[in-house]
Structure formats: C-alpha cells, structure tokens
Design an enzyme around this catalytic site. Structure first.
Site, PDB file in Angstrom:
ATOM      1  N   LYS A  73    -152.201   8.972  13.144  1.00 12.56           N
ATOM      2  CA  LYS A  73    -151.058   8.037  13.058  1.00 12.56           C
ATOM      3  C   LYS A  73    -151.576   6.658  12.630  1.00 12.56           C
ATOM      4  CE  LYS A  73    -148.702  11.026  16.229  1.00 12.56           C
ATOM      5  NZ  LYS A  73    -147.681  11.228  17.259  1.00 12.56           N
ATOM      6  N   HIS A 101    -143.361  14.815   9.152  1.00 10.52           N
ATOM      7  CA  HIS A 101    -143.574  14.509  10.573  1.00 10.52           C
ATOM      8  C   HIS A 101    -142.308  13.873  11.151  1.00 10.52           C
ATOM      9  CE1 HIS A 101    -145.193  12.814  14.248  1.00 10.52           C
ATOM     10  NE2 HIS A 101    -146.176  13.681  14.130  1.00 10.52           N
TER      11      HIS A 101
HETATM   12  P1  13P Z   1    -149.444  13.754  20.616  1.00  9.83           P
HETATM   13  O1  13P Z   1    -150.549  14.779  20.582  1.00  9.83           O
HETATM   14  O2  13P Z   1    -149.934  12.354  20.852  1.00  9.83           O
HETATM   15  O3  13P Z   1    -148.321  14.164  21.499  1.00  9.83           O
HETATM   16  O4  13P Z   1    -148.836  13.708  19.111  1.00  9.83           O
HETATM   17  C1  13P Z   1    -148.468  14.892  18.494  1.00  9.83           C
HETATM   18  C2  13P Z   1    -148.191  14.629  17.064  1.00  9.83           C
HETATM   19  O5  13P Z   1    -147.233  13.962  16.712  1.00  9.83           O
HETATM   20  C3  13P Z   1    -149.138  15.168  16.072  1.00  9.83           C
HETATM   21  O6  13P Z   1    -148.614  15.085  14.792  1.00  9.83           O
END
Ligand code: 13P
Length: 251
Positions: A11, A95
C-alpha cells in the site's frame, strides 16, 4: 497441484530507501525457501530501487495499480509499458481501496486487466464483498458480478497467467479474518465461475489468494483449504519477520 503464491501489498508504506533496505533483509531471510512463489508490491517510486535490491533472488516484483493506456496525457498515471520496462511481473488490479477511495468501476478494472495481459503483466485481480453485503447475504452475487465484469473478453490463454485475490473488505486491516471455511466457500465459488468462463483445465491452474488480516498465526488454516492457493498480505508484509513466517507457513 498449484504452487502457493504469497504477495505483499505494501500500500502507501515505505519510502524508496526504506523499501530497498527492507528487501535486502527479506532476500536473506527467504534465501533457503523454495516451493512457493513470492512477490512484493511496493509503491511506484520504490519499484526501481526494489528491483535492484532483488537482483539474484527469486522474489518477484509487483505494482499496485496502473493505467490501461500505453502512454498519453494522463497526469499522475503510470502505464503498463512503463511497468513492463521496469521488469514488473505482477500488478494488483481492482483492490477494494482503489474501488472505494478512487471510484474504480468493474468496467475500468476490466480495461486494466486486458491491458496488463497485452503487456505481459500478470494481474492479481481483487474481488470481495463489504460487511453490509455479507450481512445482506449477497456475497456470492457481488463477487460473481465483479469476476464476470472484470474478466469480460479475457481469453482462456490469458487466464493461465491470472491470479485472483478474494479479499472480503471487512477483513482488510481490521484484524478480522474470514473463517477458513467461509473463505474456502467463496474461493470455490470463484473457481466454479472460472470453469464456466475458461474451462476446467484452465480454472484448475488459476491461483486464488485470500487477503484480509493474514498473519503468521492464520496462514496455515487458510492454505490447507483446497481452493486457497496463497495470500495477498497487507500489514503483515511490512515486517520481515511476519512476512517470512507467512511465506514459510504456506509451504
Ligand atoms: P491486511 O493484510 O492489512 O488486512 O490488508 C489486506 C489487503 O488489503 C491486501 O491487499
């Protein structure tokens, strides 16, 4: 038998300098690990330093988004040609954060998926329901629409290089994981959709990841499910120890 596939979605975390330092450590931590495909998906500015730092390792490079055009007057966008040139292998598309925060529609995601295949990039195509949709009992209907619209006009040949990530929106970053049985049920349903679209042989080759609060503590119970072939990991992919433990737990 499908080879497990663990991808880290970073992210909007890690500067280019932090990212390169992280993968140098990760490379070392995973050097004796085999039998699993691993990818890291850093933010755009970190792709080049991460690519350099990954030299000599089997860890693949992924991006988190892209535009569908090769080039053009699209301020702030990044094209598939640019990702290909960088040696990017995977690209996360659709996403839920792109859908919710940036208004991405199934139609736009479909254009991006087709463009990824045109440019030899392997999409990690994300689908999943919100809490409200789950509570209304329409999880499968929502996922079906996302899958069918997202994969419109994709050929069976292209689908061989597809990964689908089932990420229930309510499980992302919340610490709440779908039960392995619930996650399996939706992943099984996705595979049935793929059978209808591309035939059984191709559908059996497509890897389906689960995503949403995956941690070292829950990877094992998820990966033993017959239709869960790996994980798309957010928060736990930002630390070498937890990401390594998830990768090892998936084999
Ligand atoms: P988390 O593992 O932080 O819950 O995030 C999942 C995600 O959005 C992966 O693309």
């Amino acid at each position: 038998m499908r080879k497990p596939f663990i991808a880290g979605n970073w992210k909007m975390y890690k500067t280019p300098v932090e990212a390169a330092a992280f993968v140098r450590e990760l490379k070392d931590s995973l050097k004796d690990v085999s039998g699993v495909d691993v990818a890291v998906c850093p933010p755009f500015p970190a792709l080049w330093p991460v690519k350099e730092a990954l030299e000599g390792s089997d860890i693949a490079l992924g991006a988190q988004n892209m535009h569908f055009e090769k080039e053009g007057a699209f301020t702030g966008e990044v094209s598939p040609a640019m990702l290909q040139d960088l040696g990017v292998k995977y690209v996360i598309l659709g996403h839920s954060e792109r859908r919710a925060c940036f208004g991405e529609t199934d139609e736009l995601i479909n254009q991006k998926i087709k463009a990824a295949f045109t440019w030899g990039l392997n999409p990690i195509f994300c689908v999943g329901e919100t809490l409200e949709e789950r509570e209304r009992g329409i999880t499968k209907a929502v996922v079906e629409i996302q899958v069918l619209k997202g994969l419109a006009e994709v050929t069976a040949e292209q689908a061989e290089n597809l990964t689908i990530a089932y990420e229930p929106v309510w499980a992302i970053g919340t610490g709440k994981t779908a039960t392995p049985e619930d996650a399996q049920e939706v992943c099984r349903f996705i595979r049935e959709l793929l059978v209808n679209l591309f035939g059984k042989e191709i559908a059996e080759k497509v890897r389906i990841q689960y995503g949403g609060s995956v941690k070292p503590e829950n990877i094992k119970e998820l990966i033993v499910q017959p239709d869960i072939d790996g994980a798309l990991v957010g928060g736990a992919s930002l630390k070498v120890d937890s990401f390594t433990a998830i990768v090892k737990g998936s084999i």
